[in-house]
Motif scaffolding. Structure first.
Motif, PDB file in Angstrom:
ATOM      1  N   VAL A  59      34.185  45.932  60.453  1.00  0.00           N
ATOM      2  CA  VAL A  59      33.118  46.243  59.492  1.00  0.00           C
ATOM      3  C   VAL A  59      33.506  45.799  58.077  1.00  0.00           C
ATOM      4  O   VAL A  59      32.706  45.172  57.373  1.00  0.00           O
ATOM      5  N   ILE A  60      34.737  46.115  57.666  1.00  0.00           N
ATOM      6  CA  ILE A  60      35.153  45.823  56.298  1.00  0.00           C
ATOM      7  C   ILE A  60      35.207  44.318  56.033  1.00  0.00           C
ATOM      8  O   ILE A  60      34.746  43.835  54.978  1.00  0.00           O
ATOM      9  N   LEU A  61      35.774  43.543  56.970  1.00  0.00           N
ATOM     10  CA  LEU A  61      35.875  42.098  56.763  1.00  0.00           C
ATOM     11  C   LEU A  61      34.501  41.426  56.618  1.00  0.00           C
ATOM     12  O   LEU A  61      34.293  40.644  55.692  1.00  0.00           O
ATOM     13  N   PRO A  62      33.525  41.698  57.510  1.00  0.00           N
ATOM     14  CA  PRO A  62      32.192  41.120  57.301  1.00  0.00           C
ATOM     15  C   PRO A  62      31.519  41.612  56.018  1.00  0.00           C
ATOM     16  O   PRO A  62      30.764  40.864  55.392  1.00  0.00           O
ATOM     17  N   THR A  63      31.797  42.858  55.630  1.00  0.00           N
ATOM     18  CA  THR A  63      31.218  43.364  54.381  1.00  0.00           C
ATOM     19  C   THR A  63      31.704  42.543  53.193  1.00  0.00           C
ATOM     20  O   THR A  63      30.906  42.130  52.330  1.00  0.00           O
ATOM     21  N   LEU A  64      33.003  42.292  53.131  1.00  0.00           N
ATOM     22  CA  LEU A  64      33.548  41.467  52.052  1.00  0.00           C
ATOM     23  C   LEU A  64      33.012  40.048  52.137  1.00  0.00           C
ATOM     24  O   LEU A  64      32.660  39.430  51.107  1.00  0.00           O
ATOM     25  N   ALA A  65      32.933  39.509  53.362  1.00  0.00           N
ATOM     26  CA  ALA A  65      32.445  38.142  53.539  1.00  0.00           C
ATOM     27  C   ALA A  65      31.003  38.009  53.070  1.00  0.00           C
ATOM     28  O   ALA A  65      30.656  37.070  52.336  1.00  0.00           O
ATOM     29  N   PHE A  66      30.148  38.960  53.453  1.00  0.00           N
ATOM     30  CA  PHE A  66      28.733  38.838  53.097  1.00  0.00           C
ATOM     31  C   PHE A  66      28.460  39.266  51.662  1.00  0.00           C
ATOM     32  O   PHE A  66      27.430  38.910  51.101  1.00  0.00           O
ATOM     33  N   LEU A  67      29.356  40.022  51.061  1.00  0.00           N
ATOM     34  CA  LEU A  67      29.225  40.255  49.622  1.00  0.00           C
ATOM     35  C   LEU A  67      29.386  38.928  48.875  1.00  0.00           C
ATOM     36  O   LEU A  67      28.610  38.608  47.963  1.00  0.00           O
ATOM     37  N   ILE A  68      30.380  38.144  49.298  1.00  0.00           N
ATOM     38  CA  ILE A  68      30.601  36.832  48.670  1.00  0.00           C
ATOM     39  C   ILE A  68      29.489  35.856  49.040  1.00  0.00           C
ATOM     40  O   ILE A  68      28.976  35.123  48.185  1.00  0.00           O
ATOM     41  N   ILE A  69      29.104  35.837  50.319  1.00  0.00           N
ATOM     42  CA  ILE A  69      28.029  34.945  50.756  1.00  0.00           C
ATOM     43  C   ILE A  69      26.725  35.288  50.053  1.00  0.00           C
ATOM     44  O   ILE A  69      25.975  34.401  49.618  1.00  0.00           O
ATOM     45  N   GLY A  70      26.444  36.595  49.930  1.00  0.00           N
ATOM     46  CA  GLY A  70      25.219  37.012  49.249  1.00  0.00           C
ATOM     47  C   GLY A  70      25.192  36.592  47.799  1.00  0.00           C
ATOM     48  O   GLY A  70      24.169  36.118  47.284  1.00  0.00           O
ATOM     49  N   ALA A  71      26.333  36.750  47.116  1.00  0.00           N
ATOM     50  CA  ALA A  71      26.409  36.335  45.716  1.00  0.00           C
ATOM     51  C   ALA A  71      26.271  34.826  45.593  1.00  0.00           C
ATOM     52  O   ALA A  71      25.564  34.316  44.707  1.00  0.00           O
ATOM     53  N   SER A  72      26.941  34.098  46.485  1.00  0.00           N
ATOM     54  CA  SER A  72      26.906  32.637  46.408  1.00  0.00           C
ATOM     55  C   SER A  72      25.537  32.068  46.752  1.00  0.00           C
ATOM     56  O   SER A  72      25.106  31.064  46.169  1.00  0.00           O
ATOM     57  N   SER A  73      24.845  32.697  47.706  1.00  0.00           N
ATOM     58  CA  SER A  73      23.577  32.142  48.177  1.00  0.00           C
ATOM     59  C   SER A  73      22.537  32.044  47.067  1.00  0.00           C
ATOM     60  O   SER A  73      21.793  31.059  46.992  1.00  0.00           O
ATOM     61  N   ALA A 106      22.310  40.980  44.562  1.00  0.00           N
ATOM     62  CA  ALA A 106      21.660  41.507  43.359  1.00  0.00           C
ATOM     63  C   ALA A 106      22.456  41.187  42.096  1.00  0.00           C
ATOM     64  O   ALA A 106      21.887  40.789  41.069  1.00  0.00           O
ATOM     65  N   LEU A 107      23.767  41.337  42.153  1.00  0.00           N
ATOM     66  CA  LEU A 107      24.585  41.065  40.968  1.00  0.00           C
ATOM     67  C   LEU A 107      24.515  39.594  40.566  1.00  0.00           C
ATOM     68  O   LEU A 107      24.416  39.269  39.378  1.00  0.00           O
ATOM     69  N   ALA A 108      24.578  38.693  41.569  1.00  0.00           N
ATOM     70  CA  ALA A 108      24.505  37.263  41.256  1.00  0.00           C
ATOM     71  C   ALA A 108      23.137  36.892  40.696  1.00  0.00           C
ATOM     72  O   ALA A 108      23.033  36.033  39.811  1.00  0.00           O
ATOM     73  N   LEU A 109      22.088  37.531  41.204  1.00  0.00           N
ATOM     74  CA  LEU A 109      20.748  37.253  40.682  1.00  0.00           C
ATOM     75  C   LEU A 109      20.606  37.766  39.259  1.00  0.00           C
ATOM     76  O   LEU A 109      20.052  37.076  38.391  1.00  0.00           O
ATOM     77  N   GLY A 125      23.437  32.680  43.622  1.00  0.00           N
ATOM     78  CA  GLY A 125      24.121  32.160  42.438  1.00  0.00           C
ATOM     79  C   GLY A 125      24.133  30.654  42.409  1.00  0.00           C
ATOM     80  O   GLY A 125      23.946  30.020  41.355  1.00  0.00           O
ATOM     81  N   ALA A 126      24.369  30.024  43.576  1.00  0.00           N
ATOM     82  CA  ALA A 126      24.396  28.564  43.651  1.00  0.00           C
ATOM     83  C   ALA A 126      23.018  27.984  43.370  1.00  0.00           C
ATOM     84  O   ALA A 126      22.894  26.901  42.763  1.00  0.00           O
ATOM     85  N   GLU A 127      21.953  28.674  43.787  1.00  0.00           N
ATOM     86  CA  GLU A 127      20.600  28.171  43.552  1.00  0.00           C
ATOM     87  C   GLU A 127      20.244  28.228  42.067  1.00  0.00           C
ATOM     88  O   GLU A 127      19.551  27.339  41.557  1.00  0.00           O
ATOM     89  N   TYR A 128      20.723  29.253  41.391  1.00  0.00           N
ATOM     90  CA  TYR A 128      20.510  29.298  39.936  1.00  0.00           C
ATOM     91  C   TYR A 128      21.326  28.211  39.244  1.00  0.00           C
ATOM     92  O   TYR A 128      20.861  27.546  38.321  1.00  0.00           O
ATOM     93  N   GLY A 129      22.578  28.041  39.692  1.00  0.00           N
ATOM     94  CA  GLY A 129      23.451  27.068  39.053  1.00  0.00           C
ATOM     95  C   GLY A 129      22.977  25.640  39.217  1.00  0.00           C
ATOM     96  O   GLY A 129      23.105  24.812  38.299  1.00  0.00           O
ATOM     97  N   SER A 130      22.404  25.312  40.387  1.00  0.00           N
ATOM     98  CA  SER A 130      21.957  23.943  40.664  1.00  0.00           C
ATOM     99  C   SER A 130      20.517  23.683  40.252  1.00  0.00           C
ATOM    100  O   SER A 130      20.073  22.535  40.225  1.00  0.00           O
ATOM    101  N   HIS A 173      24.921  33.948  38.232  1.00  0.00           N
ATOM    102  CA  HIS A 173      26.126  33.192  38.536  1.00  0.00           C
ATOM    103  C   HIS A 173      26.963  33.935  39.567  1.00  0.00           C
ATOM    104  O   HIS A 173      27.135  35.154  39.485  1.00  0.00           O
ATOM    105  N   THR A 174      27.516  33.187  40.527  1.00  0.00           N
ATOM    106  CA  THR A 174      28.334  33.792  41.571  1.00  0.00           C
ATOM    107  C   THR A 174      29.596  34.430  40.999  1.00  0.00           C
ATOM    108  O   THR A 174      29.960  35.555  41.350  1.00  0.00           O
ATOM    109  N   VAL A 175      30.275  33.694  40.113  1.00  0.00           N
ATOM    110  CA  VAL A 175      31.531  34.179  39.554  1.00  0.00           C
ATOM    111  C   VAL A 175      31.317  35.470  38.767  1.00  0.00           C
ATOM    112  O   VAL A 175      32.153  36.381  38.799  1.00  0.00           O
TER     113      VAL A 175
END
Length: 326
Positions: free
Chosen positions: A117-131, A218-221, A133-138, A225-227
């Motif tokens: 549970v914890i590993l996918p949570t961390l993974a999708f927190l990053i994926i969610g931010a990037s998904s 939500a944070l990236a939106l 964040g990257a669209e805003y950046g590009s 920015h993802t970072v």
């Protein structure tokens, strides 16, 4: 909306961070299962012989120091009082205390579910931010909205696709990890027990991964920015670290423990979470520190995460509808 969800799913699975995240998650879970395999393996004859040698040495030392042990026990009982006689007892070493045993399914399965549970949570927190964040950046988000001007539909499709994918990946990871652990235990002549409780725990884990994915998105939106989104998460971890240090020395700050995110996540995952407060008492023997057990309920954890989830979704949705994306 179905076509919009399908399009967002196609966009998500084509992202490099999504593919890398799944690959890292897979390797991490495989590595953990390797560790499980070693833990549930039956002890070898060499390991049993070594344990028996250590047991015999401990027995001999106990017999050689029998008088000293009896005197130490009497001194302890005199200091602690008759009520603590069992705590002062120095018993003879037993083979059961030294005999090597393989880990059982019950020993390993709880950790397996937690990791799954914890590993996918961390993974999708990053994926969610990037998904997002990257669209805003590009600038891709502005282009996408030129084809689909209904921002609410775009928001729902993006977030919904992310949450659904995260839940499916987590469910699959948990099911495969539990099945693998059960097979490894069976191969080593163990038994599989309390599977229903573990499945329920895995089901509650889906709430956690959807929470993590939504927060990252939500944070990236909000910060575009993802970072920046990951920086907020890192900042919370730093503040949390400092708070835990302060709570160890300032008694009044221990009231914050029920409101820490990680404690509520554990309360949801484990159907309640015990934690401890340290209380200072002044006695005739001086200042004594005692630990007082507290309990964070499943209901408290669910309400806490639900409030944060709704707040993150509503704030980010309002910002997405009103902010200029060009």
């Amino acid at each position: 909306m179905i076509k919009l969800f399908a399009a967002e799913l196609d966009r998500l699975r084509s992202r490099r961070v999504f593919l890398i995240g799944l690959a890292v998650l897979f390797l991490a879970l495989v590595g953990f299962q390797v560790a499980v395999g070693f833990a549930v393996k039956q002890p070898s004859q060499a390991e049993i012989a070594q344990a028996r040698t250590q047991f015999q040495q401990a027995q001999q030392e106990y017999r050689d120091n029998k008088d000293e042990n009896e005197q130490a026990q009497k001194d302890c009982e005199k200091q602690m009082g008759p009520a603590h006689a069992s705590d002062c007892a120095i018993s003879e070493p037993s083979w059961e205390d030294y005999r090597p045993r393989p880990a059982t399914f019950a020993d390993m399965a709880g950790g397996v579910v937690t990791v799954s549970v914890i590993l996918p949570t961390l993974a999708f927190l990053i994926i969610g931010a990037s998904s997002i964040g990257a669209e805003y950046g590009s600038g891709a988000i502005a282009n996408w909205l030129s084809f689909i001007p209904d921002r609410l539909k775009v928001y729902v499709s993006k977030l919904g696709t992310l949450l659904l994918t995260g839940a499916i990946v987590t469910a699959a990871a948990t099911a495969l990890s539990l099945a693998s652990t059960a097979v490894l235990v069976k191969i080593n002549s163990g038994s599989v027990t309390k599977l229903g409780d573990l499945i329920a725990e895995g089901g509650r884990g889906l709430l956690i991964v959807t929470f993590g994915a939504a927060v990252g998105f939500a944070l990236a939106l909000i910060f575009r920015h993802t970072v920046a989104a990951l920086g907020v998460v890192l900042g919370y971890l730093v503040v949390d670290f400092v708070l835990n240090i302060l709570m160890g020395s300032i008694e009044s700050m221990q009231k914050l423990k029920p409101w820490l995110v990680e404690n509520n996540l554990l309360a949801v995952l484990h159907n309640g979470y015990p934690y401890y407060d340290q209380r200072k008492e002044v006695t005739s023997d001086g200042i004594m520190y005692n630990q007082v057990e507290r309990h964070l309920s499943l209901g408290h954890g669910i309400i806490y995460l639900a409030v944060l989830f709704v707040a993150a979704v509503l704030i980010s949705a309002v910002i997405f509808r009103r902010r200029d994306v060009t």
